[in-house]
Enzyme design. Structure first.
Site, PDB file in Angstrom:
ATOM      1  N   GLU A  62     -10.611  -7.905  -9.964  1.00  0.00           N
ATOM      2  CA  GLU A  62      -9.902  -7.258 -11.049  1.00  0.00           C
ATOM      3  C   GLU A  62      -8.786  -6.407 -10.452  1.00  0.00           C
ATOM      4  O   GLU A  62      -8.820  -6.103  -9.252  1.00  0.00           O
ATOM      5  CB  GLU A  62     -10.850  -6.364 -11.842  1.00  0.00           C
ATOM      6  CG  GLU A  62     -11.063  -4.946 -11.285  1.00  0.00           C
ATOM      7  CD  GLU A  62     -11.811  -4.888  -9.954  1.00  0.00           C
ATOM      8  OE1 GLU A  62     -12.478  -5.882  -9.580  1.00  0.00           O
ATOM      9  OE2 GLU A  62     -11.714  -3.832  -9.276  1.00  0.00           O
ATOM     10  N   LYS A  93      -4.714  -0.142  -0.227  1.00  0.00           N
ATOM     11  CA  LYS A  93      -5.675  -1.196  -0.577  1.00  0.00           C
ATOM     12  C   LYS A  93      -5.680  -2.376   0.402  1.00  0.00           C
ATOM     13  O   LYS A  93      -6.693  -3.050   0.550  1.00  0.00           O
ATOM     14  CB  LYS A  93      -5.423  -1.691  -2.001  1.00  0.00           C
ATOM     15  CG  LYS A  93      -5.802  -0.645  -3.039  1.00  0.00           C
ATOM     16  CD  LYS A  93      -5.880  -1.258  -4.423  1.00  0.00           C
ATOM     17  CE  LYS A  93      -6.355  -0.252  -5.453  1.00  0.00           C
ATOM     18  NZ  LYS A  93      -5.271   0.677  -5.858  1.00  0.00           N
ATOM     19  N   SER A 115      -1.452   7.792  -1.134  1.00  0.00           N
ATOM     20  CA  SER A 115      -2.117   6.483  -1.154  1.00  0.00           C
ATOM     21  C   SER A 115      -1.179   5.312  -1.402  1.00  0.00           C
ATOM     22  O   SER A 115      -1.478   4.184  -1.002  1.00  0.00           O
ATOM     23  CB  SER A 115      -3.238   6.492  -2.192  1.00  0.00           C
ATOM     24  OG  SER A 115      -2.762   6.917  -3.454  1.00  0.00           O
TER      25      SER A 115
HETATM   26  C1  LIG Z   1      -5.645   1.781  -6.706  1.00  0.00           C
HETATM   27  C2  LIG Z   1      -4.956   2.991  -6.288  1.00  0.00           C
HETATM   28  C3  LIG Z   1      -5.594   4.234  -6.306  1.00  0.00           C
HETATM   29  C4  LIG Z   1      -6.980   4.435  -6.829  1.00  0.00           C
HETATM   30  O1  LIG Z   1      -7.993   3.779  -6.143  1.00  0.00           O
HETATM   31  P1  LIG Z   1      -9.017   4.527  -5.209  1.00  0.00           P
HETATM   32  O2  LIG Z   1     -10.070   3.513  -4.963  1.00  0.00           O
HETATM   33  O3  LIG Z   1      -9.522   5.717  -5.958  1.00  0.00           O
HETATM   34  O4  LIG Z   1      -8.281   4.912  -3.997  1.00  0.00           O
HETATM   35  C5  LIG Z   1      -4.905   5.327  -5.817  1.00  0.00           C
HETATM   36  N1  LIG Z   1      -3.633   5.210  -5.368  1.00  0.00           N
HETATM   37  C6  LIG Z   1      -2.983   4.037  -5.360  1.00  0.00           C
HETATM   38  C7  LIG Z   1      -1.583   3.986  -4.861  1.00  0.00           C
HETATM   39  C8  LIG Z   1      -3.610   2.889  -5.819  1.00  0.00           C
HETATM   40  O5  LIG Z   1      -2.958   1.731  -5.808  1.00  0.00           O
END
Ligand SMILES: *Cc1c(COP(=O)(O)O)cnc(C)c1O
Length: 407
Positions: free
Chosen positions: A116, A94, A383
């Site tokens: 949010e 993010k 992610s």
């Molecule tokens: C917020 C988050 C997601 C989900 O958000 P996307 O917009 O679908 O990528 C996935 N993995 C992690 C580690 C997150 O913090």
């Protein structure tokens, strides 16, 4: 690695096929048009691009490496690779779009970033970017998530942000979006609503996608250097869809590369309110200012949703994903709570990497692909890291995995 920002979608009104657009009150449309114009301007500005690229390198720690998970590969029978977004400063992908949004807000003369947050990851990333760039920051968060993700709440406050609880409904991500939107309407001139995924009205699905495309652009070069080929499969979890579109975007034209989006089926797909599989179980509709697949009731109102991963429980999905589903370029499937927790421990114990529960959904799907006879390579977008989740996991699932809650 340079950002390229050369995508032919969306059209000038923000549509990916029939999805996306901007369904908002007229007085807000003017503000959105202003954001769109400013963004289209600065994304070609060499100063902006070099400032952002510099922060990616020296602040975030990019490029994030690709790791060949050999132990998982040996056990499951396919070569599994991880794009290590968990190693970024603040622990997830993010930060890539938060820095872009914060720089844009600064250039537009805004005073405050608001947003949010679900798992707290977007809040932490945005509070970090706000501190760095020198903007105030209000973060709206569901009361349930505030309890579940306490360390992230404290982090945001240490970084100087104000955390505002959303206390209605299920008190999770959807309610936080409602509360943040109300807060935004009070002063849309001085605030920028930094949306946390590829959702919301135009230009956010485009802008957040562009900022996240660094992930795919890097991965494409790195993977070819490592293996002299493109990956056969790419797997990413889908909440709003930003980490997924970030890694997919560089490969959309490489039709030999199979793209897999993984939605959370929570407790199961049979029962409304017990999952957040917006593409798999939803239908086209409008919410939060854009058109996409969404989980909606008879009146077209967003349904309640659930996933063990706070960051995935959102009743809609980025409009580009809806388009990619309809044209068949990405295949979307689901992984439930139990499978995700299994994968969380599997990756931790076989590779020494504790994933975010969100990312564990993608790992679980990769393991399923490998187990079901896929023998091509599988690149997973990891992610985020699981530090934020360890207390929750041990409290709720520890005994099944031999982890005592207290020693
Ligand atoms: C917020 C988050 C997601 C989900 O958000 P996307 O917009 O679908 O990528 C996935 N993995 C992690 C580690 C997150 O913090």
């Amino acid at each position: 690695m340079k950002n390229t920002f050369t995508f032919d979608q969306p059209d000038k009104d923000g549509f990916f096929g029939e999805y996306g657009g901007s369904y908002i009150p007229e007085q807000l449309q003017e503000i959105m048009d202003d954001i769109t114009a400013s963004y289209l301007d600065i994304r070609r500005d060499p100063d902006f691009i070099s400032e952002l690229t510099d922060l990616y390198t020296h602040f975030v720690g990019r490029p994030s490496p690709i790791f060949h998970a050999k132990n998982l590969s040996a056990k499951y029978g396919a070569d599994i690779y991880l794009k290590r977004e968990d190693l970024n400063h603040t622990g997830a992908h993010k930060i890539n779009h938060c820095l872009g949004e914060a720089l844009l807000a600064k250039k537009m003369g805004k005073k405050k970033l608001i947003a949010e947050t679900g798992a707290g990851q977007h809040g932490v990333a945005l509070a970090t970017a706000a501190a760095l760039v020198g903007l105030e920051c209000d973060i709206y968060m569901g009361e349930v998530d505030i309890k579940k993700e306490h360390p992230n709440v404290v982090r945001m406050q240490i970084l100087g942000a104000t955390v505002i609880p959303a206390t209605h409904g299920r008190k999770t991500l959807k309610e936080a979006v409602d509360a943040a939107f109300e807060g935004y309407l009070k002063d849309p001139i001085n605030q920028l609503y930094a949306i946390g995924s590829v959702v919301g009205p135009h230009p956010f699905p485009m802008m957040v996608r562009d900022f996240q495309s660094i992930v795919g652009n890097e991965a494409k070069v790195q993977f070819q250097e490592m293996t002299s080929a493109l990956p056969d499969n790419i797997v990413a979890c889908v909440g709003g869809g930003s980490n997924a579109i970030g890694i997919f975007s560089a490969f959309l034209d490489d039709t030999d590369v199979k793209l897999h989006g993984v939605e959370p089926s929570g407790h199961g797909l049979e029962q409304d309110g017990e999952h957040a599989a917006s593409i798999t179980k939803g239908s086209p509709g409008v919410m939060h200012g854009f058109k996409s697949y969404m989980l909606q009731d008879q009146e077209g109102e967003p349904m309640e949703v659930y996933s063990v991963a706070s960051g995935l429980d959102y009743p809609s999905v980025g409009p580009q994903h809806s388009y990619l589903k309809d044209i068949g370029r990405v295949s979307y499937s689901t992984v439930g709570d139990a499978e995700a927790i299994d994968a969380f421990f599997e990756l931790s114990r076989l590779e020494g990497i504790i994933p975010a529960i969100e990312s564990a959904h993608a790992i679980a799907h990769a393991l399923k692909l490998a187990s079901s006879g896929e023998n091509g390579s599988i690149l997973v977008n990891l992610s985020g890291r699981g530090d934020k989740d360890i207390d929750f996991v041990v409290e709720n699932y520890g005994s099944d995995y031999g982890v005592a809650n207290t020693l």
